[in-house]
Design an enzyme around this catalytic site. Sequence first.
Site, PDB file in Angstrom:
ATOM      1  N   ASP A 113       0.807  -1.220   0.000  1.00  0.00           N
ATOM      2  CA  ASP A 113       0.000   0.000   0.000  1.00  0.00           C
ATOM      3  C   ASP A 113       0.836   1.265   0.000  1.00  0.00           C
ATOM      4  OD1 ASP A 113      -2.509  -1.143   0.056  1.00  0.00           O
ATOM      5  OD2 ASP A 113      -2.593  -1.239   2.244  1.00  0.00           O
TER       6      ASP A 113
HETATM    7  C1  GLC Z   1      -0.388  -0.190   4.698  1.00  0.00           C
HETATM    8  C2  GLC Z   1       0.017  -0.310   6.103  1.00  0.00           C
HETATM    9  C3  GLC Z   1      -1.175  -0.232   6.933  1.00  0.00           C
HETATM   10  C4  GLC Z   1      -1.829   1.119   6.668  1.00  0.00           C
HETATM   11  C5  GLC Z   1      -2.157   1.243   5.195  1.00  0.00           C
HETATM   12  C6  GLC Z   1      -2.706   2.593   4.883  1.00  0.00           C
HETATM   13  O1  GLC Z   1      -1.244  -1.209   4.361  1.00  0.00           O
HETATM   14  O2  GLC Z   1       0.701  -1.488   6.354  1.00  0.00           O
HETATM   15  O3  GLC Z   1      -0.847  -0.402   8.260  1.00  0.00           O
HETATM   16  O4  GLC Z   1      -2.992   1.242   7.390  1.00  0.00           O
HETATM   17  O5  GLC Z   1      -1.007   1.035   4.464  1.00  0.00           O
HETATM   18  O6  GLC Z   1      -1.737   3.588   5.102  1.00  0.00           O
HETATM   19  C1  GLC Z   2      -1.437  -4.003   5.466  1.00  0.00           C
HETATM   20  C2  GLC Z   2      -2.685  -4.037   4.623  1.00  0.00           C
HETATM   21  C3  GLC Z   2      -2.512  -4.927   3.422  1.00  0.00           C
HETATM   22  C4  GLC Z   2      -1.268  -4.553   2.672  1.00  0.00           C
HETATM   23  C5  GLC Z   2      -0.049  -4.541   3.588  1.00  0.00           C
HETATM   24  C6  GLC Z   2       1.189  -4.042   2.897  1.00  0.00           C
HETATM   25  O1  GLC Z   2      -1.253  -5.242   6.061  1.00  0.00           O
HETATM   26  O2  GLC Z   2      -3.793  -4.490   5.373  1.00  0.00           O
HETATM   27  O3  GLC Z   2      -3.623  -4.855   2.576  1.00  0.00           O
HETATM   28  O4  GLC Z   2      -1.105  -5.467   1.631  1.00  0.00           O
HETATM   29  O5  GLC Z   2      -0.316  -3.695   4.680  1.00  0.00           O
HETATM   30  O6  GLC Z   2       1.147  -2.695   2.624  1.00  0.00           O
END
Ligand code: GLC
Ligand code: GLC
Length: 814
Positions: A487
């Site tokens: 993300d």
């Molecule tokens: C990534 C992070 C997660 C966060 C998301 C939105 O998935 O790991 O913890 O909530 O990004 O920023």
């Molecule tokens: C958090 C989110 C997931 C994402 C990961 C890496 O665990 O829930 O959807 O793939 O972060 O950013």
Amino acid sequence: MRYGYFDDGNREYVITRPDTPLPWINYLGCQAFYGLISNTAGGYSFYRDARLRRVTRYRYNNVPFDLGGRYIYLRDEECGDFWSPSWQPVCRELEEYQCRHGMGYSIIGAGYQGIEARTRYFVPLDENLEIWQLSVTNHRTSPAAISVFSSVEFCLWDAQDDATNFQRNFSIGEVEVEPGIIYHKTEYRERRNHFAYFACSARVAGFDTQREAFLGPYRGWDRPAAVERGAASNSIAHGWVPIGSHHVKLLLDPGETRQIIFLLGYHENPVERKFDPSGSQSIYKGTVRPVIAKYLEPAQAEAAFQALRSYWCDLLGTCQVETPDEHTNRMVNIWNPCQCMATFNVSRAASFYESGIGRGLGFRDSNQDLLGFVHMMPARARERILDLAATQLPTGGAYHQYQPLTKRGNDDIGGNFNDDPHWLIVGVAAYLKETGDWSILDEPVPYDNQPSSEQPLYEHLQRSFRYTLERLGPHGLPLIGRADWNDCLNLNCFSDTPGQSFQTTTNKEGKVAESVFIAALFVLAGRELAAIAEHRGLPQEAAAYLSEVARMEQAVCDHGWDGKWFLRAYDDFGRKVGSKECEEGKIFIEPQGFAVLAGIGLEDGRAAAALDSVRALLATEHGIVLQQPAYSRYYLHLGEISSYPPGYKENAGIFCHNNPWVMIAEARLGNGDRAHDYYLRINPSAREPISEVHRCEPYVYPQMIAGRDAPTHGEAKNSWLTGTAAWNYYAITQWILGIRPSYKGLEIAPVIPASWSGFCAKRKFRGTTYHIAVKRTGPGNRVSLVVDGVPVTGNVVPLADGGVTDVSVEAALS
Ligand code: GLC
Ligand code: GLC
């Protein structure tokens, strides 16, 4: 250093001192009513949706960290001394404190001055309530007069509004009180037809429902005025802060034990039958009274607890293993599936790190969670798949999330994550292999929940696949969109405004930035889809999918290979991300693990080289970090990933979710020692002896362990709600132990450490129990099968005939 121990016989973790480095929590409930409970009885409850139907209040980011919960106070009437058997919130020094976290229940208690008190907290199956069974024993030689006070703080339902909208909320709180039962009915007068209740089995000497009356002005939960003086004030909340507290007086002879049951529940009335008498404002209690009466009976409460025990016994019985490694056994047999249940139920919504107001159920997350859950409860997995697919957009793309109460998609945290649609294929394939229920593909499912947009589920999968083909970049690799699995790799974002959300801010349209990760995911999903098409009697369609897959593999080899490892991406300027040419972030874990697990580069040496690079450059004793070198500063064109200080989260943290991809990749190359070695590095049970470093619970996976660039290398954060649960379960059971559901039967393909002489397993699969004994007869991974005494060619145990309950499988590994 340890703060407790595993009691595997009881399937419990026993915490023996209350001051764990962080709250060590457990989940209560598995269908609709859920609770989070810490080892000092902190936490809260909610019905289905942690934001919209919060039953009790909880303040995140509190001081101390975990304050507010299901607290019980005991007061010695003789001297006025008082304490909490869960240590918090009074924090008296206790004798023999103990917290037993088990499957769907927790037992917390302690001895103090000769009085022993324990509370068993659990949610009965199929009920929207939690039971607190308190037993108090007098170990003194003289009689003891003990006052018991219970306490909960009600939330005014919408947890977000509850935490912010005080000008309104301080005026709307309402309760009703009957002997022993406190009803919380804020907003019941208007549009709600639900209320909460807090009931007590003992005769009460008094109660409180107004927080300030119970605590007293300028006091906290550590020394409520009512407890200090030994008397409740029978307060009725009008506005301000409704709570529930019962006061019970006990006179205990030496050696005597008394049990008190408290019930905290949620109840809905028919909209047309809300009030009694009708026209009044008082709650109609005709349907709730029998429920309360039932569970206030000790025999019924006990029966409900036993039912919960056997429910879990059945669930865990689906797959039990006996290997030479205790950490493998414990996690596979007990805690990993328990965590998979929690992630299936609440996704990433409510934990001690997820506030319950920020996130619904993630499309990508929930699909992956199926990998660790589908074998336990296929019917619920089926329902989840159909719910998720119904939020898919007509383009094949997906809302990033959906709200469990409404089952509607929302893009509160952004859209256009271009990996999302493929996870639906991965989830459906796992379901089909486990169940053989091909009928699911013909289920009519709408797009974006729009009536009359229904198409068979199969068509949704086709659109998922096409979504990527319609979004290819300059190298023939998938455009990344807002982000892919990571993300925080935001290549189209270019955010220079403080505080702006990387996840929701407007992105460039993005016709250049490409993701090698999505390419690998496409290859995996495409192969699954081809196998599904083949099975549906559509060989031409299957061939077409496979030719797209081959084209994508070629694109990865031509443009996604950096010499010794797979590239991560191309940025918006068409420059490489995750390449030796980069100054920082030269190598990323995701494409290495995922390309190999998808089967890319197995024959031409790329896979082996990529995994060697992982070992040389990313592996640490605490797990494999996400990338190296960590980004030391903010890069406008990379986004959130470079916003984290080095070693944390996606910036070179050990992001546990992707470690099992490398385990599976190693298993695919036949490296059992390496696969299991990586498995143990992040296995919580194996890390138990270093609890003072790891700090999170030693029985569940955290999302992240600080990487080698962080000053706190090895410290875990964000326990419980993470894709790590499902992926590790999948990696260890299906790829290392190699017990793998397939369309043709149960495949047996272990890739275990060389030192193991074998292992045994019991796996229920499509109604038959397979008793599997694997014996090493040579150093390799070649399998020879004998099924019910008859040698079988290949490594798939053919599906058993209907009615066959047990099959014995002997597998020789050489
Ligand atoms: C990534 C992070 C997660 C966060 C998301 C939105 O998935 O790991 O913890 O909530 O990004 O920023
Ligand atoms: C958090 C989110 C997931 C994402 C990961 C890496 O665990 O829930 O959807 O793939 O972060 O950013």
